[in-house]
Design a protein around this motif. Sequence first.
Motif, PDB file in Angstrom:
ATOM      1  N   THR A  99      61.193  22.992   8.298  1.00 42.32           N
ATOM      2  CA  THR A  99      60.213  23.974   7.814  1.00 42.32           C
ATOM      3  C   THR A  99      60.587  24.472   6.428  1.00 42.32           C
ATOM      4  OG1 THR A  99      59.644  24.691  10.045  1.00 42.32           O
ATOM      5  CG2 THR A  99      59.164  26.221   8.252  1.00 42.32           C
ATOM      6  N   GLU A 100      61.853  24.819   6.242  1.00 41.56           N
ATOM      7  CA  GLU A 100      62.307  25.326   4.951  1.00 41.56           C
ATOM      8  C   GLU A 100      62.155  24.266   3.866  1.00 41.56           C
ATOM      9  OE1 GLU A 100      64.166  27.828   8.083  1.00 41.56           O
ATOM     10  OE2 GLU A 100      63.823  25.690   7.803  1.00 41.56           O
ATOM     11  N   LEU A 101      62.526  23.041   4.167  1.00 44.90           N
ATOM     12  CA  LEU A 101      62.406  21.968   3.176  1.00 44.90           C
ATOM     13  C   LEU A 101      60.946  21.683   2.852  1.00 44.90           C
ATOM     14  CD1 LEU A 101      65.203  19.571   4.487  1.00 44.90           C
ATOM     15  CD2 LEU A 101      65.205  20.793   2.301  1.00 44.90           C
ATOM     16  N   ASP A 102      60.104  21.742   3.864  1.00 47.41           N
ATOM     17  CA  ASP A 102      58.680  21.514   3.626  1.00 47.41           C
ATOM     18  C   ASP A 102      58.121  22.565   2.667  1.00 47.41           C
ATOM     19  OD1 ASP A 102      56.161  20.121   4.276  1.00 47.41           O
ATOM     20  OD2 ASP A 102      55.609  22.041   5.158  1.00 47.41           O
ATOM     21  N   ARG A 103      58.476  23.806   2.880  1.00 46.98           N
ATOM     22  CA  ARG A 103      57.971  24.874   2.011  1.00 46.98           C
ATOM     23  C   ARG A 103      58.585  24.806   0.618  1.00 46.98           C
ATOM     24  NH1 ARG A 103      58.080  29.807   6.464  1.00 46.98           N
ATOM     25  NH2 ARG A 103      56.498  28.904   7.851  1.00 46.98           N
ATOM     26  N   VAL A 157      67.281  19.445  -1.184  1.00 51.90           N
ATOM     27  CA  VAL A 157      66.553  20.496  -1.902  1.00 51.90           C
ATOM     28  C   VAL A 157      65.922  19.937  -3.175  1.00 51.90           C
ATOM     29  CG1 VAL A 157      66.843  22.656  -3.193  1.00 51.90           C
ATOM     30  CG2 VAL A 157      67.912  22.388  -0.946  1.00 51.90           C
ATOM     31  N   LEU A 158      66.678  19.144  -3.930  1.00 49.25           N
ATOM     32  CA  LEU A 158      66.148  18.590  -5.179  1.00 49.25           C
ATOM     33  C   LEU A 158      65.004  17.617  -4.935  1.00 49.25           C
ATOM     34  CD1 LEU A 158      69.407  18.068  -7.248  1.00 49.25           C
ATOM     35  CD2 LEU A 158      67.523  19.621  -7.789  1.00 49.25           C
ATOM     36  N   ASP A 159      65.054  16.898  -3.844  1.00 46.98           N
ATOM     37  CA  ASP A 159      63.953  15.996  -3.504  1.00 46.98           C
ATOM     38  C   ASP A 159      62.645  16.771  -3.405  1.00 46.98           C
ATOM     39  OD1 ASP A 159      62.729  13.479  -2.339  1.00 46.98           O
ATOM     40  OD2 ASP A 159      62.475  14.847  -0.653  1.00 46.98           O
ATOM     41  N   ARG A 160      62.687  17.923  -2.763  1.00 46.51           N
ATOM     42  CA  ARG A 160      61.476  18.730  -2.598  1.00 46.51           C
ATOM     43  C   ARG A 160      61.052  19.349  -3.925  1.00 46.51           C
ATOM     44  NH1 ARG A 160      58.990  16.675   0.596  1.00 46.51           N
ATOM     45  NH2 ARG A 160      57.781  18.540   1.105  1.00 46.51           N
ATOM     46  N   PHE A 161      62.012  19.815  -4.710  1.00 43.91           N
ATOM     47  CA  PHE A 161      61.699  20.410  -6.007  1.00 43.91           C
ATOM     48  C   PHE A 161      61.028  19.392  -6.931  1.00 43.91           C
ATOM     49  CE2 PHE A 161      63.099  21.122 -10.425  1.00 43.91           C
ATOM     50  CZ  PHE A 161      62.449  22.317 -10.676  1.00 43.91           C
ATOM     51  N   TYR A 162      61.615  18.196  -7.018  1.00 44.98           N
ATOM     52  CA  TYR A 162      61.069  17.187  -7.928  1.00 44.98           C
ATOM     53  C   TYR A 162      59.716  16.658  -7.469  1.00 44.98           C
ATOM     54  CZ  TYR A 162      65.016  16.781 -11.136  1.00 44.98           C
ATOM     55  OH  TYR A 162      65.966  17.024 -12.112  1.00 44.98           O
ATOM     56  N   LEU A 163      59.422  16.774  -6.188  1.00 47.59           N
ATOM     57  CA  LEU A 163      58.085  16.402  -5.720  1.00 47.59           C
ATOM     58  C   LEU A 163      57.031  17.176  -6.495  1.00 47.59           C
ATOM     59  CD1 LEU A 163      56.104  15.108  -3.666  1.00 47.59           C
ATOM     60  CD2 LEU A 163      56.569  17.067  -2.166  1.00 47.59           C
ATOM     61  N   GLN A 164      57.270  18.458  -6.695  1.00 51.12           N
ATOM     62  CA  GLN A 164      56.308  19.278  -7.418  1.00 51.12           C
ATOM     63  C   GLN A 164      56.396  19.104  -8.929  1.00 51.12           C
ATOM     64  OE1 GLN A 164      53.697  20.829  -6.264  1.00 51.12           O
ATOM     65  NE2 GLN A 164      54.277  20.002  -4.264  1.00 51.12           N
ATOM     66  N   VAL A 165      57.559  18.713  -9.416  1.00 48.10           N
ATOM     67  CA  VAL A 165      57.667  18.382 -10.844  1.00 48.10           C
ATOM     68  C   VAL A 165      56.809  17.157 -11.149  1.00 48.10           C
ATOM     69  CG1 VAL A 165      59.217  17.716 -12.719  1.00 48.10           C
ATOM     70  CG2 VAL A 165      59.967  19.401 -11.026  1.00 48.10           C
ATOM     71  N   VAL A 166      56.860  16.165 -10.274  1.00 42.34           N
ATOM     72  CA  VAL A 166      56.004  14.983 -10.434  1.00 42.34           C
ATOM     73  C   VAL A 166      54.542  15.408 -10.438  1.00 42.34           C
ATOM     74  CG1 VAL A 166      55.217  12.833  -9.363  1.00 42.34           C
ATOM     75  CG2 VAL A 166      57.664  13.382  -9.406  1.00 42.34           C
TER      76      VAL A 166
END
Length: 200
Positions: free
Chosen positions: A16-20, A118-127
């Motif tokens: 849940t945390e990673l998804d958000r 954590v970085l995987d999720r962050f960079y998803l939104q950078v893309v």
Amino acid sequence: MDADGVISTVRDEQATELDRLGSDKALIAATGATLETDAVREAAATREHALASALDDWSDEIDGAIGAAFAAAADGAAERARRLDAPSGAPDAFGEHLGQVTGTPERVGAGLVAAPLVLDRFYLQVVSFFVNEADERGAALARELRTAASDLEEARNALGVLATEDREQVRNTAVEAIGVAYTAYADALTEMGLDPKPIC
């Protein structure tokens, strides 16, 4: 529990945390709602610099396969920061947390397991940001950085040489570190009057 089992358990427990952390509000929280190219690049560079610094310090304190894993991951983070070509701001809560972690299993958990997740999720939104800006070069770079930042090979290398009883501590510390990242994300949005939970 083997290396992949540790990683899978962390990913499942913090789903849940990673998804958000990978939601469309991620960059609002990271940039203080300054959704501009320079601010997004700086937010990414800040994270990479903090990670590289912590990992580099840790690599100086331990020899063998785990020290090599820290060093390789530090080099990777430093290279990603260089490619972002942006200044680094003060470390965020996750970066500050990394600087306070002690103990080898704990550092493996925070720096080699939690950080890539954590970085995987962050960079998803950078893309997504660069795609929405119709910046093909920026989107291509962000995709490459995401692939590199989310690589868990060094985590597997380190976990492979840790004693079985230490792997549970790796799991615990990785879960804790992801919790720090999520709390900072949620607090940042709450301060802006936004709900960190998805609207269903």
